[in-house]
Design an enzyme around this catalytic site. Structure first.
Site, short mmCIF file in Angstrom:
data_model
loop_
_atom_site.label_atom_id
_atom_site.label_comp_id
_atom_site.label_asym_id
_atom_site.label_seq_id
_atom_site.Cartn_x
_atom_site.Cartn_y
_atom_site.Cartn_z
N GLU A 62 0.83 -1.21 0.00
CA GLU A 62 0.00 0.00 0.00
C GLU A 62 0.86 1.26 0.00
O GLU A 62 0.59 2.23 -0.71
CB GLU A 62 -0.93 0.03 1.22
CG GLU A 62 -2.05 -0.98 1.19
CD GLU A 62 -1.58 -2.36 1.58
OE1 GLU A 62 -0.47 -2.48 2.13
OE2 GLU A 62 -2.32 -3.34 1.34
N PRO A 267 11.49 -15.14 -4.08
CA PRO A 267 10.42 -15.53 -3.15
C PRO A 267 9.68 -14.31 -2.61
O PRO A 267 10.29 -13.27 -2.37
CB PRO A 267 11.18 -16.24 -2.02
CG PRO A 267 12.54 -16.54 -2.57
CD PRO A 267 12.81 -15.48 -3.58
N ARG A 268 8.38 -14.45 -2.47
CA ARG A 268 7.57 -13.36 -1.91
C ARG A 268 8.06 -12.98 -0.52
O ARG A 268 8.09 -11.81 -0.17
CB ARG A 268 6.10 -13.81 -1.83
CG ARG A 268 5.15 -12.83 -1.15
CD ARG A 268 5.01 -11.56 -1.93
NE ARG A 268 4.03 -10.68 -1.34
CZ ARG A 268 3.82 -9.43 -1.72
NH1 ARG A 268 4.54 -8.91 -2.70
NH2 ARG A 268 2.90 -8.68 -1.15
N GLY A 309 13.77 -5.26 -1.83
CA GLY A 309 13.93 -4.01 -2.59
C GLY A 309 14.67 -4.12 -3.90
O GLY A 309 15.06 -3.10 -4.47
N GLU A 310 14.87 -5.34 -4.42
CA GLU A 310 15.61 -5.49 -5.67
C GLU A 310 14.78 -6.04 -6.81
O GLU A 310 15.32 -6.34 -7.88
CB GLU A 310 16.83 -6.40 -5.46
CG GLU A 310 17.93 -5.77 -4.62
CD GLU A 310 19.23 -6.55 -4.75
OE1 GLU A 310 20.25 -5.92 -5.13
OE2 GLU A 310 19.24 -7.77 -4.49
N ASN A 334 1.16 -8.75 -7.73
CA ASN A 334 1.11 -7.62 -8.66
C ASN A 334 1.76 -7.96 -10.01
O ASN A 334 2.96 -8.17 -10.08
CB ASN A 334 1.82 -6.43 -8.02
CG ASN A 334 1.60 -5.14 -8.78
OD1 ASN A 334 1.42 -5.15 -9.99
ND2 ASN A 334 1.61 -4.03 -8.08
N GLU A 337 3.52 -4.33 -12.34
CA GLU A 337 4.89 -3.79 -12.25
C GLU A 337 5.79 -4.28 -13.38
O GLU A 337 6.44 -3.46 -14.04
CB GLU A 337 5.49 -4.13 -10.88
CG GLU A 337 4.89 -3.32 -9.75
CD GLU A 337 5.44 -3.69 -8.38
OE1 GLU A 337 5.33 -2.88 -7.47
OE2 GLU A 337 5.97 -4.82 -8.25
#
Length: 419
Positions: A62, A267-268, A309-310, A334, A337
């Site tokens: 979010e 991996p999530r 973050g990559e 998502n 993206e």
């Protein structure tokens, strides 16, 4: 009546029960002890002069989706500032790194009327924008008492939530009465919000589709491209438990045709990296774990990118992207993206978290949906063998994603009505 009862009970129960729970969260690292003053409504930062926009999002997803709107607000109102609140330590770290100038992060106060009143009184924002549907009664009450316009952005009411809320419609109606306006992700969400008691509803689209480009470290990109060389590759992003082993089996079958094939798995939940590697090794495939600094070489079958973050880096490097959470009944992750990065996007059969977006994307031929891993293997072969097909799929995904950004202007028009 519900809000009055709730606030009274929370005030009484906090020292007796809730405080102990919060202390446990501190001990296990789920609270930032150094900034805990923010959680009790005692900020250390001064309130900036001029207009202050308050945007709240529950977690990383979010909060990241707010970034395009934050930039738009700061561009539209050059003398304004934006305060972003979230509730998790991870989201705080992400936002601290990505917020632009004139925007800052604070932790949302614990939902106790003493803390929330103190927080709202101190910051007194000109407008509050609430992302998705995490409703904190004490916070909402404090905002309403100060007559601050409160707009729900990207409101989402799932089938399960809708049915549950209908059983407690008096509670939901009172909560939604705190909002000046509710903007649903889809027409269905806007309709459900209206049925549940929202005063004014509309659907302008999903703000997540207007996201900014994901950050990329150019030095890391250069190093990874050097390690990959001219190998054929594909990426599986945001994967969940049981998906990685299935995808590794797809790699093993494809390897019979493409001896130099490289599969990158993100991996999530990055903390599962070692677990994923251990499972894949049982298939007699070689792995490299990014979190341990392991480099990939010509014999590496699967590179496990278990860092935070990559993902932007991997979307930039790969041109074929499979989105996880869709082989299992999780509902998908998502898929917009990678579309914005001009990747060819593949999803599994379970994408019910994105029903509305999937409908539009499929009409535009912007996403490829498979029913099982055998279909995935066949589709990957087609894309790996046919460069023209791959380029066409990349362009279709990008063109659709670009068309979805109009939601940003619609939301700004609603905000401008209060100034």
């Amino acid at each position: 009546m519900f809000l009055k009862i709730y606030n009274a009970l929370i005030t009484i129960l906090y020292p007796l029960v809730i405080k102990g729970y919060i202390n446990k969260r501190k001990q296990i690292g789920k609270e930032d002890v150094a900034r805990f003053n923010e959680r009790v409504g005692r900020p250390k930062l001064p309130r900036p002069e001029g207009k202050l926009f308050w945007l709240h999002g529950a977690s990383v997803g979010e909060s990241v989706s707010m970034l395009p709107l934050i930039n738009k607000i700061l561009e539209t109102y050059p003398d304004s500032h934006v305060m972003v609140t979230t509730g998790t330590v991870t989201s705080a770290d992400v936002m601290q790194k990505r917020l632009p100038e004139r925007a800052f992060h604070q932790f949302i106060p614990i939902d106790n009327p003493i803390f929330t009143t103190r927080f709202v009184r101190y910051w007194h924002p000109d407008v509050a924008l609430w992302f998705e549907s995490e409703f904190w009664p004490a916070v909402l009450t404090s905002i309403r008492r100060k007559n601050i316009p409160l707009i729900l952005i990207n409101g989402r009411i799932s089938n399960k939530t809708f049915k549950r809320w209908q059983q407690f419609d008096f509670v939901c109606k009172e909560l939604l009465s705190c909002f000046t306006m509710c903007l649903g992700q889809s027409e269905e969400d806007a309709y459900r919000l209206r049925v549940l008691g929202a005063k004014e509803t509309a659907c302008l689209g999903n703000l997540k589709y207007a996201g900014l480009p994901l950050p990329i470290d150019e030095n890391n990109k250069k190093e990874m491209l050097k390690q990959i060389g001219d190998r054929k590759l594909w990426l599986a992003s945001s994967t969940h438990d049981d998906e990685e082993i299935r995808l590794a089996k797809v790699h093993k079958r494809l390897k019979e045709k493409y001896s130099d094939l490289l599969t990158i798995i993100v991996p999530r939940h990055p903390n599962r990296g070692q677990e994923v590697a251990d499972e894949i090794k049982k298939l007699e495939l070689s792995t490299a774990l990014r979190s341990k600094g392991e480099k990939l070489n010509k014999t590496t079958d699967i590179y496990i990118a278990d860092t935070i973050g990559e993902v932007g880096l991997w979307y930039d490097i790969a041109k074929i992207v499979f989105i996880g959470g869709s082989l299992i009944p999780h509902g998908g992750q998502n898929f917009i993206e990678p579309s914005r990065v001009r990747d060819a996007v593949i999803v599994g059969p379970h994408m019910h978290n994105f029903t509305d977006a999937m409908s539009r994307a499929k009409k535009a031929d912007a996403v490829m949906q498979i029913s099982d891993t055998l279909e995935l293997q066949e589709l990957l072969e087609q894309l790996l063998d046919n460069e023209q097909l791959l380029d066409a799929k990349c362009s279709l995904a990008y063109n659709w994603a670009a068309s979805e950004t109009k939601v940003l202007d619609g939301i700004m028009d609603k905000i401008k009505a209060y100034f």
